[in-house]
Design an enzyme around this catalytic site. Structure first.
Site, short mmCIF file in Angstrom:
data_model
loop_
_atom_site.label_atom_id
_atom_site.label_comp_id
_atom_site.label_asym_id
_atom_site.label_seq_id
_atom_site.Cartn_x
_atom_site.Cartn_y
_atom_site.Cartn_z
N ASP A 150 -1.91 13.75 13.33
CA ASP A 150 -1.05 12.64 13.72
C ASP A 150 -1.86 11.78 14.68
OD1 ASP A 150 0.84 10.87 14.54
OD2 ASP A 150 2.15 12.35 15.49
N TYR A 205 3.40 -5.51 14.67
CA TYR A 205 2.30 -5.27 13.73
C TYR A 205 1.22 -6.34 13.88
CZ TYR A 205 -0.30 -4.94 9.37
OH TYR A 205 -1.31 -4.84 8.45
N LYS A 221 -2.79 -5.88 15.13
CA LYS A 221 -3.95 -6.29 14.33
C LYS A 221 -4.77 -7.36 15.04
CE LYS A 221 -3.24 -3.36 11.10
NZ LYS A 221 -4.15 -2.21 10.94
N VAL A 244 -2.11 -6.34 -0.21
CA VAL A 244 -2.84 -5.37 -1.03
C VAL A 244 -1.83 -4.38 -1.60
CG1 VAL A 244 -4.64 -3.59 -1.04
CG2 VAL A 244 -4.87 -5.57 0.47
#
Length: 270
Positions: free
Chosen positions: A73, A160, A164, A195
């Site tokens: 993890d 998110y 990034k 993707v």
């Protein structure tokens, strides 16, 4: 001639290892397959043991390589440090930080523990492994997987996108530091758009732009990494998106991103 050169390269790589997180699916898995073809031994990291063992069996039966698997993890910082301590004396010349996930929704509505797990996985784990392997590797390559979302704030994808952004900024700066130190370690940042992976299922969203296969993305990524590109954007449409994000004002980007993400959520409800 090409086959002969490939065989020579594979023999040279036989004593080298590639360390890959997020290796059980998607881009990480495809990168593992490509590196196996090149003769690299593999250290594969993910949470899903069955998938890792299946990949190990498949690759070892097809290529003359060794494959080690570790279930971990990566949201636990101590586990990341333990991973490095376990493999720091192996001849790792390729590190790929591919583990990561996202979640679409209003920041105030997403459970805090989900955000924290995302921050630890997308940022902390990548930072720890990049930093420690950059310290112990004599030479080689590091590929950190960011996203085109790194270059603009993303309402309803806020956490998110922010993670990034960190990955891209950190990786580009670390690569420059390696150059100034004259240490032969190249760090590349992969910034794909859509993707075909399990990302959508986890994030609870769908793509608004055409997607590419994980296999194609991995091929472009590895090609760029070994040619020492700093930033790898694996499709023309996403390169145009990147240029647009640099030129467009936030007053335009924010409502556009909000509209895109909320539309995805609405479409999933119907």
């Amino acid at each position: 001639m090409k086959e002969k050169l490939l065989n020579i390269q594979n023999k040279e790589n036989q004593n080298m290892y590639a360390f890959i997180t997020g290796a059980s699916s998607g881009i990480g898995k495809e990168l593992a397959i490509l590196l196996a073809k090149k003769g690299y031994n593999l250290i594969l990291i993910a949470r899903r043991e069955k998938r890792l063992l299946h990949l190990k069996k498949s690759l070892e039966s097809r290529y003359p390589i060794k494959v080690m698997v570790e279930t971990c993890d990566l949201s636990d910082a101590k586990s990341c440090i333990t991973l490095h301590n376990t493999y720091k004396n192996y001849p790792v010349t390729v590190l790929i930080n591919g583990a990561g996930f996202g979640k679409v929704g209003n920041v105030s509505d997403i459970p805090l523990e989900y955000d924290l797990s995302m921050l630890h996985t997308n940022i902390t784990a990548l930072h720890i492994l990049s930093k420690l392997f950059a310290s112990t590797m004599d030479h080689g390559y590091i590929l950190n997987i960011a996203s085109i979302a790194a270059f603009q704030p993303g309402p309803y994808l806020a956490t998110y996108s922010a993670t990034k952004s960190y990955v891209a900024s950190f990786s580009i700066a670390l690569n420059y530091e390696m150059k100034r130190k004259k240490k032969p370690i190249h760090i590349a940042t992969l910034c794909p758009g859509p993707v075909d992976t399990e990302f959508n299922q986890v994030a609870g969203t769908s793509f608004s732009l055409p997607s590419i296969s994980a296999k194609k993305c991995a091929k472009i990524a590895l090609h760029g990494l070994f040619r020492k590109k700093t930033l790898i954007i694996p499709s023309l449409s996403i390169k145009l998106n990147y240029i647009g994000s640099k030129l467009s004002p936030l007053a335009l980007i924010l409502p556009l991103e909000y509209k895109i993400q909320t539309a995805k959520l609405s479409s999933k409800k119907h």
